[in-house]
Design a protein around this motif. Structure first.
Motif, PDB file in Angstrom:
ATOM      1  N   LEU A 106       0.864  -1.178   0.000  1.00 60.58           N
ATOM      2  CA  LEU A 106       0.000   0.000   0.000  1.00 60.58           C
ATOM      3  C   LEU A 106       0.902   1.230   0.000  1.00 60.58           C
ATOM      4  O   LEU A 106       1.799   1.344   0.838  1.00 60.58           O
ATOM      5  CB  LEU A 106      -0.909   0.011   1.233  1.00 60.58           C
ATOM      6  CG  LEU A 106      -1.853   1.210   1.356  1.00 60.58           C
ATOM      7  CD1 LEU A 106      -2.818   1.280   0.174  1.00 60.58           C
ATOM      8  CD2 LEU A 106      -2.620   1.141   2.662  1.00 60.58           C
ATOM      9  N   GLY A 108       0.907   5.412  -0.026  1.00 62.37           N
ATOM     10  CA  GLY A 108       0.243   6.706   0.080  1.00 62.37           C
ATOM     11  C   GLY A 108       1.084   7.705  -0.699  1.00 62.37           C
ATOM     12  O   GLY A 108       2.146   8.115  -0.240  1.00 62.37           O
ATOM     13  N   VAL A 119      -5.944  10.791   4.034  1.00 59.64           N
ATOM     14  CA  VAL A 119      -5.973   9.611   4.904  1.00 59.64           C
ATOM     15  C   VAL A 119      -4.864   9.741   5.941  1.00 59.64           C
ATOM     16  O   VAL A 119      -3.686   9.862   5.585  1.00 59.64           O
ATOM     17  CB  VAL A 119      -5.760   8.314   4.090  1.00 59.64           C
ATOM     18  CG1 VAL A 119      -5.766   7.084   4.993  1.00 59.64           C
ATOM     19  CG2 VAL A 119      -6.817   8.192   2.993  1.00 59.64           C
ATOM     20  N   THR A 121      -1.972   8.755   8.434  1.00 60.16           N
ATOM     21  CA  THR A 121      -0.985   7.676   8.342  1.00 60.16           C
ATOM     22  C   THR A 121      -1.397   6.461   9.158  1.00 60.16           C
ATOM     23  O   THR A 121      -1.289   5.322   8.693  1.00 60.16           O
ATOM     24  CB  THR A 121       0.396   8.182   8.810  1.00 60.16           C
ATOM     25  OG1 THR A 121       0.775   9.288   7.982  1.00 60.16           O
ATOM     26  CG2 THR A 121       1.445   7.090   8.706  1.00 60.16           C
ATOM     27  N   ASP A 123      -4.348   5.354   9.865  1.00 64.28           N
ATOM     28  CA  ASP A 123      -5.416   4.622   9.188  1.00 64.28           C
ATOM     29  C   ASP A 123      -4.869   3.824   8.005  1.00 64.28           C
ATOM     30  O   ASP A 123      -5.292   2.687   7.760  1.00 64.28           O
ATOM     31  CB  ASP A 123      -6.505   5.574   8.697  1.00 64.28           C
ATOM     32  CG  ASP A 123      -7.295   6.206   9.836  1.00 64.28           C
ATOM     33  OD1 ASP A 123      -7.162   5.733  10.989  1.00 64.28           O
ATOM     34  OD2 ASP A 123      -8.027   7.169   9.571  1.00 64.28           O
ATOM     35  N   ALA A 124      -3.934   4.416   7.270  1.00 57.95           N
ATOM     36  CA  ALA A 124      -3.331   3.717   6.128  1.00 57.95           C
ATOM     37  C   ALA A 124      -2.534   2.506   6.600  1.00 57.95           C
ATOM     38  O   ALA A 124      -2.620   1.425   6.010  1.00 57.95           O
ATOM     39  CB  ALA A 124      -2.434   4.667   5.343  1.00 57.95           C
ATOM     40  N   LYS A 125      -1.792   2.667   7.687  1.00 53.36           N
ATOM     41  CA  LYS A 125      -1.023   1.536   8.223  1.00 53.36           C
ATOM     42  C   LYS A 125      -1.945   0.412   8.670  1.00 53.36           C
ATOM     43  O   LYS A 125      -1.627  -0.763   8.512  1.00 53.36           O
ATOM     44  CB  LYS A 125      -0.140   1.990   9.384  1.00 53.36           C
ATOM     45  CG  LYS A 125       1.069   2.777   8.940  1.00 53.36           C
ATOM     46  CD  LYS A 125       1.924   3.168  10.136  1.00 53.36           C
ATOM     47  CE  LYS A 125       3.162   3.922   9.677  1.00 53.36           C
ATOM     48  NZ  LYS A 125       3.993   4.341  10.816  1.00 53.36           N
ATOM     49  N   PHE A 132       3.695  -0.922   3.823  1.00 52.74           N
ATOM     50  CA  PHE A 132       3.130   0.407   3.638  1.00 52.74           C
ATOM     51  C   PHE A 132       4.256   1.412   3.460  1.00 52.74           C
ATOM     52  O   PHE A 132       5.244   1.388   4.183  1.00 52.74           O
ATOM     53  CB  PHE A 132       2.270   0.798   4.838  1.00 52.74           C
ATOM     54  CG  PHE A 132       1.827   2.239   4.798  1.00 52.74           C
ATOM     55  CD1 PHE A 132       2.392   3.172   5.656  1.00 52.74           C
ATOM     56  CD2 PHE A 132       0.874   2.673   3.895  1.00 52.74           C
ATOM     57  CE1 PHE A 132       2.001   4.501   5.617  1.00 52.74           C
ATOM     58  CE2 PHE A 132       0.481   3.999   3.848  1.00 52.74           C
ATOM     59  CZ  PHE A 132       1.040   4.917   4.714  1.00 52.74           C
ATOM     60  N   GLU A 134       4.815   5.759   2.460  1.00 54.49           N
ATOM     61  CA  GLU A 134       4.336   7.056   2.030  1.00 54.49           C
ATOM     62  C   GLU A 134       5.375   7.560   1.034  1.00 54.49           C
ATOM     63  O   GLU A 134       6.576   7.388   1.249  1.00 54.49           O
ATOM     64  CB  GLU A 134       4.181   8.013   3.208  1.00 54.49           C
ATOM     65  CG  GLU A 134       3.005   7.610   4.087  1.00 54.49           C
ATOM     66  CD  GLU A 134       2.638   8.675   5.100  1.00 54.49           C
ATOM     67  OE1 GLU A 134       3.558   9.213   5.742  1.00 54.49           O
ATOM     68  OE2 GLU A 134       1.437   8.945   5.255  1.00 54.49           O
TER      69      GLU A 134
END
Length: 192
Positions: A106, A108, A119, A121, A123-125, A132, A134
């Motif tokens: 994933l 970002g 979003v 960080t 929540d993305a993790k 993951f 960024e």
């Protein structure tokens, strides 16, 4: 201006040679999926061509690039496909249309637009099942690292395979080779 044009022509020529080159040890097919306007094309072009443009042009259908890299004295050809899909559906699509051992990362993108973050960080993790990152295609932050890590994980999985079968979605011209072979000495000191 002529120098930039020549450089661009050389990059395009190299990309065409990479796409036509059948001299590789492994080929990995990668898919970039995500919502519209999240920077998939910019991310793809930054990695494959080391280029970025701020002009927004919506991808119609599917776009793809080919890049050949080296890992431990092996040529790895990456076919990188970009496709539109809602982020909420990506997990379902991967489970439905890929093999059980598909590796998901994933990313970002647009880290350079922190003030416009959509979003958090954390929540993305939480959404990421394994890896993951960024990143920023614009500022060239973590773009190469995403692909390097993905290739390394796939190579590790191939080497860890108990029965010697290759991971799904991977083809090989040399099935007997290990990706953990000692890399050759190079003048630049880089093992890739």
């Amino acid at each position: 201006m002529a120098l930039a044009g020549e450089s661009g022509a050389r990059q395009e020529s190299q990309a065409q040679r990479d796409a036509a080159d059948q001299n590789f040890d492994y080929m990995f097919k990668l898919l970039i999926i995500g919502n519209s306007s999240v920077g998939k094309t910019s991310f793809l072009f930054r990695y494959a061509d080391n280029s970025f443009t701020s002009a927004f042009v919506s991808t119609v259908g599917i776009d793809f690039k080919v890049k050949t890299i080296h890992r431990n004295d092996k040529r790895v050809k990456l076919q990188i496909w970009e496709s539109f899909a809602a982020v909420q559906d990506w997990a379902t699509q991967v489970k439905t249309y890929s093999w059980d051992n598909a590796q998901v990362v994933l990313v970002g993108n647009k880290l350079d637009l922190e003030e416009d973050r959509q979003v958090p960080t954390v929540d993305a993790k939480r959404l990421a099942t394994e890896l993951f990152f960024e990143a920023s295609a614009k500022d060239n932050v973590n773009v190469k690292q995403v692909f390097d890590k993905l290739v390394d994980v796939i190579c590790d999985r191939m080497n860890d395979s108990v029965n010697g079968d290759l991971a799904a979605g991977v083809s090989a011209n040399d099935r007997g080779a290990s990706l953990t072979d000692t890399p050759p000495n190079s003048q630049s000191g880089c093992a890739c």
